[in-house]
Design an enzyme around this catalytic site. Structure first.
Site, mmCIF file in Angstrom:
data_model
loop_
_atom_site.group_PDB
_atom_site.id
_atom_site.type_symbol
_atom_site.label_atom_id
_atom_site.label_comp_id
_atom_site.label_asym_id
_atom_site.label_seq_id
_atom_site.Cartn_x
_atom_site.Cartn_y
_atom_site.Cartn_z
ATOM 1 N N SER A 250 20.455 -53.336 18.734
ATOM 2 C CA SER A 250 19.737 -52.106 19.050
ATOM 3 C C SER A 250 19.611 -51.249 17.816
ATOM 4 O O SER A 250 20.384 -51.376 16.858
ATOM 5 C CB SER A 250 20.501 -51.321 20.108
ATOM 6 O OG SER A 250 21.708 -50.868 19.522
ATOM 7 N N LYS A 251 18.622 -50.380 17.871
ATOM 8 C CA LYS A 251 18.348 -49.487 16.769
ATOM 9 C C LYS A 251 19.552 -48.577 16.502
ATOM 10 O O LYS A 251 19.805 -48.195 15.378
ATOM 11 C CB LYS A 251 17.121 -48.647 17.109
ATOM 12 C CG LYS A 251 16.408 -48.147 15.882
ATOM 13 C CD LYS A 251 15.019 -47.680 16.188
ATOM 14 C CE LYS A 251 14.367 -47.132 14.947
ATOM 15 N NZ LYS A 251 13.950 -48.106 13.987
#
Ligand code: GLU
Length: 471
Positions: A250-251
């Site tokens: 995930s970012k």
């Protein structure tokens, strides 16, 4: 004929997982003399980002992945952008309505939200009551003229369906858990499911290679193929990308946009090599693969089903390896965008620091010793490394090189060692010389640094240094 596609939604950047999907599709197409198609899936109008498609295409171009057909190319199945194919989806939806496989549903969004909230215990799948599924044709057509509606695909309310994934084998899906899937939204745009199935069929896609997150969509897609009476393509779902803690990449835990890696100075060959190994490895322990070697070695059979950890340290390690193995002229060229325009950087400077950088963006700070100089050094350091003998040595060094146009690293060592022995200096003088010439206690090979600086700059710096610190 093998025909595969990369079908990104233009969300603003190319996700690192998308790059892997594109790469595996590319390798598979090339290995089989097939065709790779780029298709832009932009039917979610709420997620449109301006400039996203252009950005996507330029990032893919950077990666070296070549497409045979796509919005930026000609192709007999054009247009390759879904928002330009709306009439095709409409026509196909009408077909499904007339053959009884799809129907308009007139529930308002509020009604659907209420169903979600009230009727359904949270531990079972949200399902709505299919009230409009069997309306009489007349009523259906009349209400379609007047009322807001979506179009749904009829999903059998029980039974199961078996679909083959080439990596995982047959997968069974319980149909009672799937609601009548929306295929046309109330804004008239198709959902991903309809558009991708229609396009995969019309574009004659033989193998659908995409991320594992699309497995839950398989039964819906399979039923759509059935409803149209079309043959299924082969499906290959690539393993999930994971953070180090095994959560989904995930970012939040780091960069996921390919552009971020490009901008921080990862080389194309390093990033592509690293990405190729996210879920695939060859038959031995080999780690370094050029694109040509990947074309020779890659095989879908060796793509694994379990998640692949995205280890940024490993990516850095690959990048260091590729930087070391890139020629100085190419590296100089690639580094330009990280360096101030007025720095006259030479290949020998690049050569001196290339073994010590992880990414190209490190290069500016490494080369700053040649372009920035300050005598602002703390007193403790001066006390620790300098004394009168060192100041004498520095003064004599100036005299020795004053008339020289250049100084090789061997000259430098010879001159310093001679001065040392003339003055019986036995202490280590190299650190003091480094501090004097660069303002830093650490840095690349000192003799080579001196060779690159040249006599005039060395003399200037020593004079500045002595005037500030030797009193
Ligand atoms: N548009 C989908 C995505 O962005 C593509 C899924 C597929 O390849 O079918 O992930």
């Amino acid at each position: 004929m093998i025909r595969v596609r990369f079908a990104p939604s233009p969300t603003g950047y190319l996700h690192i997982g998308g790059l892997r999907t594109a790469l595996y599709n590319f390798l598979y197409a090339k290995q089989n003399n097939g065709k790779l198609i780029l298709r832009i899936e932009d039917t979610d109008r709420t997620r449109l980002v301006s400039g996203a498609v252009k950005n996507l295409i330029s990032t893919l171009e950077w990666s070296g992945i070549e497409f045979d057909e796509g919005p930026h190319k000609e192709g007999k199945f054009a247009p390759y952008t879904q928002s330009k194919r709306l009439s095709i989806y409409k026509e196909h939806t009408n077909l499904l309505i007339s053959n009884g496989n799809a129907y308009p549903c007139f529930y308002s969004q509020e009604r659907l939200d209420t169903i979600k909230e009230k009727d359904i215990p949270s531990d079972i799948i949200t399902k709505y009551d299919r009230r409009y599924r069997d309306l009489k044709t007349d009523e259906m057509l009349e209400r379609m003229q007047e009322e807001n509606h979506v179009i749904r695909l009829k999903i059998p309310s029980d039974g199961s369906i078996k679909i083959n994934d080439q990596i995982r084998g047959d997968i069974d899906f319980d149909l009672s858990l799937i609601q009548d899937q929306i295929i046309i939204k109330s804004d008239g745009y198709p959902t991903y499911h309809l558009a991708s199935v229609v396009d995969d069929h019309l574009m004659e896609i033989s193998h659908v290679i995409r991320g594992v997150e699309w497995i839950p969509s398989l039964p819906k897609h399979s039923l759509l193929y059935q409803a149209f009476g079309w043959e299924l393509p082969k499906f290959i779902h690539l393993p999930l990308l994971l953070n180090e803690d095994k959560s989904k990449l995930s970012k939040r835990q780091g960069d996921v946009a390919v552009e971020d890696y490009i901008n921080s100075g990862y080389l194309k060959d390093a990033l592509m090599n690293f990405v190729a190994l996210l879920g695939w490895h060859g038959s031995d322990d080999k780690e370094f693969y050029s694109i040509d070697e990947l074309l020779d070695n890659f095989s879908i059979d060796r793509v694994r089903s379990s998640g692949a950890v995205f280890n940024v340290q490993k990516l850095k390690w690959f990048n260091q390896y590729y930087i070391k193995n890139t020629t100085n002229p190419i590296l100089l060229n690639l580094s330009k965008k990280y360096l101030p325009d007025d720095w006259d950087v030479t290949e020998s400077m690049i050569n001196l620091v290339k073994d010590s950088i992880e990414t190209l963006s490190d290069i500016k700070s490494k080369l700053s010793i040649f372009f920035l100089y300050s005598t602002d050094i703390n007193k403790n350091t001066i006390d620790q490394f300098f004394n009168d003998k060192i100041f004498t040595l520095l003064n004599e060094f100036i005299i020795e090189i004053d008339t020289k146009k250049s100084i090789t690293s061997d000259d430098f060592k010879f001159i310093i060692n001679t001065i040392k022995s003339n003055h019986s200096i036995s202490s280590n003088v190299w650190k003091a010389i480094r501090i004097t010439l660069t303002g830093n206690e650490i840095g690349p090979d000192l003799a080579k640094t001196v060779e690159i600086l040249g006599p005039a700059k060395c003399i200037n710096r020593i004079k500045l240094f002595l005037s500030d610190h030797a009193n």
